[in-house]
Design an enzyme around this catalytic site. Structure first.
Site, mmCIF file in Angstrom:
data_model
loop_
_atom_site.group_PDB
_atom_site.id
_atom_site.type_symbol
_atom_site.label_atom_id
_atom_site.label_comp_id
_atom_site.label_asym_id
_atom_site.label_seq_id
_atom_site.Cartn_x
_atom_site.Cartn_y
_atom_site.Cartn_z
ATOM 1 N N GLU A 47 0.837 -1.200 0.000
ATOM 2 C CA GLU A 47 0.000 0.000 0.000
ATOM 3 C C GLU A 47 0.872 1.251 0.000
ATOM 4 O O GLU A 47 0.599 2.232 -0.698
ATOM 5 C CB GLU A 47 -0.927 -0.034 1.220
ATOM 6 N N ASP A 51 0.746 3.845 -3.167
ATOM 7 C CA ASP A 51 0.355 5.242 -2.976
ATOM 8 C C ASP A 51 1.270 6.172 -3.770
ATOM 9 O O ASP A 51 0.810 7.102 -4.450
ATOM 10 C CB ASP A 51 0.405 5.570 -1.489
ATOM 11 N N ASP A 120 -6.950 1.160 0.465
ATOM 12 C CA ASP A 120 -5.609 0.601 0.652
ATOM 13 C C ASP A 120 -5.385 -0.618 -0.238
ATOM 14 O O ASP A 120 -4.287 -0.820 -0.771
ATOM 15 C CB ASP A 120 -5.398 0.201 2.112
ATOM 16 N N GLU A 123 -4.500 0.400 -3.817
ATOM 17 C CA GLU A 123 -3.099 0.810 -3.920
ATOM 18 C C GLU A 123 -2.166 -0.392 -3.820
ATOM 19 O O GLU A 123 -1.136 -0.437 -4.507
ATOM 20 C CB GLU A 123 -2.785 1.823 -2.819
#
Length: 231
Positions: A47, A51, A120, A123
């Protein structure tokens, strides 16, 4: 699990060479803790990587698509496109929640529908695609799932309260107030009604499943009434 992974691959349009990556991307920390897995076995590291990858791909796309927009506007649009709400909607279209590995407590608490967990996971899956297939594969995924439908005028999840406040405060001594005027429905499905006043005068009304959303709708209503076509 293999059948589910194949379903997910079909939905995202990418086939993994290393399926352990996507399995990790779908493993929530609650599952790893409950099954006494290594603390690095969950999707938190993916994650973190996803991001950054998402932010960079989105920033480059906006830079190219909107050559005449200043940095401030591009920043706001990017923030909208990569925010939790937008990513949770992407997860919803993919039905990503049904593929997650969750601990019992998180499962019972509605974790498969929780926006933060779903965002999350998006990502994390993006990072898994990047590690498995490289930047081009990750970029293709982001463009298909997130960047394929950017509104020409306004971002999809505009913070209307902030926009309204910035617009109004271009003049001095302006006072904005939000007032809860009513609520209805059972506890698990409340509907709130809010008015927004400018210097004591009602300029917008809105409703929503939370006070915050109702205030956003009231601010949007006020913008459309006071500044049509100018924001």
């Amino acid at each position: 699990m293999n059948r589910k992974l194949q379903e997910l691959e079909e939905k995202i349009g990418y086939q993994f060479r290393k399926r352990k990556l996507v399995k990790q991307a779908l493993t929530h920390s609650s599952y790893a803790n409950e099954h006494r897995l290594d603390k690095l076995a969950c999707n938190e590291r993916l994650e973190f990587l996803g991001d950054s990858i998402l932010g960079m791909i989105t920033a480059e796309h906006l830079y190219r698509v909107f050559p005449h927009r200043p940095e401030g506007e591009l920043t706001k649009i990017r923030a909208d496109l990569v925010c939790e709400t937008t990513l949770a909607k992407v997860a919803g279209r993919l039905q990503l929640g049904r593929y997650l590995l969750l601990g019992h407590g998180e499962e019972q608490g509605g974790g498969r529908a929780r926006e933060s967990i779903l965002a999350d996971a998006v990502e994390s899956v993006l990072a898994a695609v990047y590690l498995d297939g490289g930047f081009a594969a990750a970029s293709d995924l982001v463009h298909r799932l997130i960047l394929s439908d950017i509104p020409a005028e306004h971002p999809r999840n505009v913070d209307y309260k902030t926009v309204f406040q910035e617009r109004v405060q271009q003049q001095k001594n302006q006072v904005i107030q939000y007032e809860l005027t009513g609520e209805s429905g059972p506890d698990h499905a409340k509907e709130f009604q809010v008015e927004v006043r400018l210097n004591g005068t009602v300029v917008g009304q809105g409703s929503g499943s939370s006070k915050k959303r109702a205030e956003q709708e009231a601010a949007r209503s006020a913008m459309e009434a006071l500044f049509p076509g100018k924001w």
